[in-house]
Design an enzyme around this catalytic site. Structure first.
Site, PDB file in Angstrom:
ATOM      1  N   GLY A 205     -48.370   3.309  29.938  1.00  0.00           N
ATOM      2  CA  GLY A 205     -47.959   1.941  29.654  1.00  0.00           C
ATOM      3  C   GLY A 205     -48.881   1.013  29.763  1.00  0.00           C
ATOM      4  O   GLY A 205     -49.991   0.726  28.960  1.00  0.00           O
ATOM      5  N   GLY A 206     -49.127   0.465  31.018  1.00  0.00           N
ATOM      6  CA  GLY A 206     -50.322  -0.511  31.461  1.00  0.00           C
ATOM      7  C   GLY A 206     -51.570  -0.322  30.719  1.00  0.00           C
ATOM      8  O   GLY A 206     -52.289  -1.069  30.178  1.00  0.00           O
TER       9      GLY A 206
ATOM     10  N   GLU B  99     -36.525   2.123  30.828  1.00  0.00           N
ATOM     11  CA  GLU B  99     -36.015   0.538  30.559  1.00  0.00           C
ATOM     12  C   GLU B  99     -34.957   0.504  29.393  1.00  0.00           C
ATOM     13  O   GLU B  99     -34.131  -0.528  29.761  1.00  0.00           O
ATOM     14  CB  GLU B  99     -37.446   0.012  30.110  1.00  0.00           C
TER      15      GLU B  99
ATOM     16  N   ASN C  12     -47.491   3.330  25.280  1.00  0.00           N
ATOM     17  CA  ASN C  12     -46.263   2.561  24.928  1.00  0.00           C
ATOM     18  C   ASN C  12     -46.711   1.068  25.419  1.00  0.00           C
ATOM     19  O   ASN C  12     -46.573   0.818  26.665  1.00  0.00           O
ATOM     20  CB  ASN C  12     -44.995   3.277  25.717  1.00  0.00           C
ATOM     21  N   TRP C  13     -46.581   0.351  24.343  1.00  0.00           N
ATOM     22  CA  TRP C  13     -47.019  -1.059  24.583  1.00  0.00           C
ATOM     23  C   TRP C  13     -45.994  -1.928  25.051  1.00  0.00           C
ATOM     24  O   TRP C  13     -46.106  -3.209  25.425  1.00  0.00           O
ATOM     25  CB  TRP C  13     -47.750  -1.757  23.265  1.00  0.00           C
ATOM     26  N   LYS C  14     -44.692  -1.427  25.277  1.00  0.00           N
ATOM     27  CA  LYS C  14     -43.490  -2.151  25.513  1.00  0.00           C
ATOM     28  C   LYS C  14     -43.584  -3.655  24.783  1.00  0.00           C
ATOM     29  O   LYS C  14     -43.841  -3.723  23.806  1.00  0.00           O
ATOM     30  CB  LYS C  14     -43.525  -2.170  27.174  1.00  0.00           C
TER      31      LYS C  14
ATOM     32  N   GLY D  26     -44.967   1.669  36.212  1.00  0.00           N
ATOM     33  CA  GLY D  26     -45.497   0.063  36.296  1.00  0.00           C
ATOM     34  C   GLY D  26     -45.520  -0.164  37.961  1.00  0.00           C
ATOM     35  O   GLY D  26     -45.857  -1.388  38.396  1.00  0.00           O
TER      36      GLY D  26
ATOM     37  N   HIS E  71     -36.328   5.890  26.887  1.00  0.00           N
ATOM     38  CA  HIS E  71     -37.139   5.159  27.826  1.00  0.00           C
ATOM     39  C   HIS E  71     -36.416   4.492  29.056  1.00  0.00           C
ATOM     40  O   HIS E  71     -35.116   3.974  28.805  1.00  0.00           O
ATOM     41  CB  HIS E  71     -38.193   4.147  27.201  1.00  0.00           C
TER      42      HIS E  71
ATOM     43  N   SER F 234     -47.762   5.410  35.584  1.00  0.00           N
ATOM     44  CA  SER F 234     -49.084   4.891  36.466  1.00  0.00           C
ATOM     45  C   SER F 234     -50.359   5.884  36.078  1.00  0.00           C
ATOM     46  O   SER F 234     -50.874   5.991  36.780  1.00  0.00           O
ATOM     47  CB  SER F 234     -48.911   4.610  37.540  1.00  0.00           C
TER      48      SER F 234
ATOM     49  N   GLU G 155     -40.694  10.866  32.747  1.00  0.00           N
ATOM     50  CA  GLU G 155     -41.396   9.756  33.694  1.00  0.00           C
ATOM     51  C   GLU G 155     -40.365   9.105  34.776  1.00  0.00           C
ATOM     52  O   GLU G 155     -39.321   8.537  34.445  1.00  0.00           O
ATOM     53  CB  GLU G 155     -41.134   8.529  32.297  1.00  0.00           C
TER      54      GLU G 155
HETATM   55  P1  13P Z   1     -46.926   2.658  33.270  1.00  0.00           P
HETATM   56  O1  13P Z   1     -47.976   3.463  32.758  1.00  0.00           O
HETATM   57  O2  13P Z   1     -47.192   1.018  33.195  1.00  0.00           O
HETATM   58  O3  13P Z   1     -46.605   3.088  34.577  1.00  0.00           O
HETATM   59  O4  13P Z   1     -45.823   2.726  32.244  1.00  0.00           O
HETATM   60  C1  13P Z   1     -45.434   4.360  32.066  1.00  0.00           C
HETATM   61  C2  13P Z   1     -44.293   4.216  30.834  1.00  0.00           C
HETATM   62  O5  13P Z   1     -43.322   3.404  30.965  1.00  0.00           O
HETATM   63  C3  13P Z   1     -44.665   4.704  29.537  1.00  0.00           C
HETATM   64  O6  13P Z   1     -43.644   4.692  28.726  1.00  0.00           O
END
Ligand code: 13P
Length: 249
Positions: free
Chosen positions: A233-234, A96, A9-11, A172, A94, A212, A166
């Site tokens: 994510g990251g 967010e 997920n590149w956000k 993050g 998600h 993470s 999640e």
């Molecule tokens: P991180 O891997 O950066 O913690 O993010 C997880 C995430 O929100 C994937 O959708």
């Protein structure tokens, strides 16, 4: 057997040039695991991502969509629009989106219906906040999120649903749920599904862990019996790291 899935997920990261260059790097990686690999670039780069990925097994998916089929919803994206550029899978719910855009379980139920009516696959996200984990309410919170957004569906619909647990406190933050915490929750989620839809359906649904995940912890998390993959994510923003996670199965 349940599918193993690793989705990046590149956000809200990567402009057009960065999207193309990251995909070019991803295409150079070799895959040794049997996981399905997906990436979710931002809307404006979906089409280019498909073009750059030609002849690759990586699936391009979307990070969100609106519940309406079309109409006066300025700034929104419909299922039809996503499908018209080739997207078949969408991430919904998600944390967010829930936290910053007030997406509720009731709204998410509508989005899930729209995606399924459009024959799309859904990666449905949910998870508790730190305060819920600390107070021991994490299972109740997760159970309610799943029930409210998904339990109006028929068992057959779950062929097109992937779940992604999640925990908000792990996203993050660099703080990961321990493999045991992930397994406990994934086992609980599968039990919750089994109670409503039967064991066979529950056993068929892939449940991903997100929060993470890194090359250093992926193997241990993925070794747990009810963890069927990851939503990353990251670490999905670096080709080497992402493929180290893909190959951790
Ligand atoms: P991180 O891997 O950066 O913690 O993010 C997880 C995430 O929100 C994937 O959708």
């Amino acid at each position: 057997m349940r599918k193993h899935i690793v989705a990046g997920n590149w956000k809200m990261n990567n402009d057009l040039a960065m999207t193309q260059s990251l995909i070019t790097e991803l295409k150079k990686q070799s895959q040794t695991s049997n996981a399905e690999v997906m990436i979710a670039p931002t809307f404006t780069n979906l089409w280019s991502a498909f073009e750059t990925l030609k002849n690759s097994k990586i699936e391009v998916i979307a990070q969100n969509m609106h519940f309406a089929e079309s109409g006066a919803y300025t700034g929104e994206i419909s299922a039809e629009m996503l499908k018209s550029v080739g997207v078949q899978t969408v991430i919904l719910g998600h944390s967010e989106r829930r936290a910053y855009f007030n997406e509720t379980d009731e709204l998410l139920a509508k989005k899930v219906d729209t995606a399924l009516n459009n024959k799309m696959r859904v990666i449905f996200c949910f998870g508790e906040e730190l305060v819920d984990r600390k107070s021991g309410n994490h299972e109740t919170i997760v159970e309610n999120q799943i029930k409210k957004a998904l339990f109006h569906l028929e068992a057959d619909n779950f062929k097109n649903i992937v779940l992604a647990y999640e925990p908000v406190w792990a996203i993050g933050t660099g703080e990961t749920a321990s493999p045991e915490q992930a397994q406990d929750m994934h086992g609980f989620i599968r039990k919750t599904l089994a109670k409503k839809y039967g064991q066979e359906t529950a056993n068929s649904v892939s449940i991903l862990y997100g929060g993470s995940v890194k090359p250093t912890n992926a193997k241990e998390i993925f070794s747990k019996p009810d963890v069927d993959g990851g939503l990353i994510g990251g670490a999905a923003l670096k080709a080497d790291d992402f493929y180290a996670i893909v190959n951790a199965f």
